[in-house]
Every structure is written in structure tokens, then in C-alpha cells.
Design a protein around this motif. Structure first.
Motif, PDB file in Angstrom:
ATOM      1  N   VAL A  52       0.824  -1.211   0.000  1.00 49.46           N
ATOM      2  CA  VAL A  52       0.000   0.000   0.000  1.00 49.46           C
ATOM      3  C   VAL A  52       0.858   1.261   0.000  1.00 49.46           C
ATOM      4  O   VAL A  52       0.632   2.189  -0.786  1.00 49.46           O
ATOM      5  N   LEU A 160      -6.181  -7.125   3.103  1.00 45.95           N
ATOM      6  CA  LEU A 160      -6.206  -5.809   3.740  1.00 45.95           C
ATOM      7  C   LEU A 160      -5.901  -4.659   2.786  1.00 45.95           C
ATOM      8  O   LEU A 160      -6.277  -3.519   3.055  1.00 45.95           O
ATOM      9  N   LEU A 164      -7.318  -0.725   2.915  1.00 40.91           N
ATOM     10  CA  LEU A 164      -6.392   0.327   3.330  1.00 40.91           C
ATOM     11  C   LEU A 164      -6.218   1.376   2.230  1.00 40.91           C
ATOM     12  O   LEU A 164      -6.133   2.581   2.516  1.00 40.91           O
TER      13      LEU A 164
END
Length: 246
Positions: A52, A160, A164
Motif C-alpha cells: 500500500v 487488507l 487500506l
């Protein structure tokens, strides 16, 4: 790859590197008590950070992931493998952001396949680098460590990562913190052969990963077979050459 070195000239990019390293390490350290392979790796929900923050902050995310992993290793897993973990986590952020290019981060629904491929490439490269180092120094079987690293990286990132990114991408955009907005155009010039680089990176990462597993699990063997690190070295060279060309 120019931006990887030029980013140190930008104060904001340096701050983002420190921020990434701090967040990565802060999430890594509490989970050191839940080892998957004692002394080498543990349950790592923090592995969503290289992906990310790499997509958001580019080279700052890559360096931050590398240094964050180094800091985390001081809390129970510091050793020879730390060197390979440093560069493995660097590539876990570097390759996804180079592969993602300029696609909008706030609209993953329309880019599911590129996102999946970016996660896979980063996970394969990280696993190969770490597995190569651990195998070269006879610390653990290649198959054991690469499976743990790959699954840890890919599953966490896929579970995730979208959440995120949905949370952070609009805010990073609002605050003008996308890495491509922070660096001058001449420092964002791609490598000499990005398409070839991506092909070589895939061949090196996926080929080395698959061949290493096949050999260590006994699915493949030939008379006079050299040691696994020697077999994997050409794939490692392909991967690194691809990274320089991107």
C-alpha cells in the motif's frame, strides 16, 4: 529506477520513508510473539504496508519497507537473513508501484487484475530473495521459507490492501502526497526498457520461485544437479536486471 536514488533529494519523500518505516516496524514488533518459523518469520499483518505504501509513496514506500523490516528484525529475528529481508521487502513495494504505473488507486474495482498481478509479483520477488539467502547459508529449507513468506505477503495484501487503499488514497490525494506529485518530471523518467524489465522481473521471480520449489520438494531432479543457490542465481540476475530496466 532513477527515482529510487533521486528521492533522497526531496525532504517530503524522506519524511514519508521514515513514516513508512515507523508504521511498518510498529505493526511488525507486537506480532514477533506469534512465530510461523521461530527465529525467521512470524504472523505479519504488517505485510500490507509495503504494497500500500509503495503504491502511494513509490520509492519512499520501498525504502521505508526495507528499513522498517530491518528495525523489526532487531526484536527477535536479526541474523544473516536480515540482509535478504531488507531487499526482499524493498522489492515487495518497488515492483508493485512500478507495475501499477498511473492507474487510479481509488478505483480498484476497475483494475482488479493489475492489482492482483502487482501483489503476486511483489510476493514472488520477496519470497525468492529471502529464500535464496536462507538456502545459501543453509539456515532453512528453501521450500519452507518461501512458502511462508509468499503466503504471508500475498494473503495479507489481498485481504487488507483494498480496504487500506480505499481509506488512504483519497486523503493522500487531498494532501498532495502522491510520490509522483512530489518529485520533478526529470526524476520520474522510466528505465531504459520498462516492458522488457517487467518481463524479466516476472521470469526471474516466478521462474526462480517455481523451480526452487520443484527442486526442493523433489518434483524435479537431474544427474549432477548443482546446489540450489547456483541453480537460482540466473533467475535472481533476471529479476534484478528487470528491476533496473523498469
Amino acid at each position: 529506477m532513477r527515482e529510487v536514488w533521486r528521492m533522497w533529494q526531496y525532504s517530503t519523500m524522506v519524511v514519508l520513508t521514515v513514516l513508512t518505516a515507523g508504521i511498518f516496524a510498529a505493526i511488525l514488533i507486537p506480532f514477533k510473539g506469534i512465530p510461523l518459523i521461530p527465529g525467521f518469520t512470524e504472523l505479519r499483518p504488517a505485510n500490507v504496508i509495503p504494497l500500500v505504501f509503495g503504491l502511494l509513496f513509490g520509492p519512499a514506500g520501498a525504502w521505508g519497507a526495507a528499513f522498517g523490516n530491518l528495525i523489526g528484525d532487531f526484536f527477535g529475528t536479526l541474523g544473516i537473513g536480515t540482509f535478504f529481508g531488507f531487499w526482499g521487502n524493498f522489492l515487495a513495494a518497488y515492483l508493485p508501484y512500478k507495475m501499477w504505473q498511473n492507474r487510479p488507486l481509488g478505483q480498484l474495482q476497475g483494475h482488479r487484475l493489475p492489482f492482483l498481478l502487482a501483489v503476486l509479483l511483489g510476493g514472488l520477488a520477496c519470497a525468492l530473495i529471502v529464500g535464496f539467502g536462507v538456502e545459501a547459508f543453509k539456515l532453512l529449507p528453501f521450500s519452507l521459507i518461501v512458502a511462508a513468506v509468499f503466503i504471508n505477503n500475498v494473503l495479507i495484501a489481498l485481504l487488507l490492501g483494498p480496504f487500506l487503499l480505499k481509506l488512504l488514497a483519497p486523503r493522500v490525494s487531498r494532501w498532495d502526497l502522491y510520490w509522483q506529485e512530489l518529485m520533478d518530471a526529470e526524476d520520474l523518467v522510466p528505465g531504459p526498457a520498462p516492458r522488457l524489465g517487467l518481463i524479466l522481473a516476472w521470469l526471474g521471480a516466478a521462474g526462480g520461485f517455481a523451480l526452487g520449489l520443484a527442486l526442493t520438494l523433489g518434483f524435479l531432479y537431474w544427474p549432477g544437479q548443482p546446489s540450489l543457490p547456483i541453480v537460482l542465481t540466473p533467475f535472481l540476475i533476471l529479476l534484478l536486471l528487470g528491476c533496473f530496466l523498469l
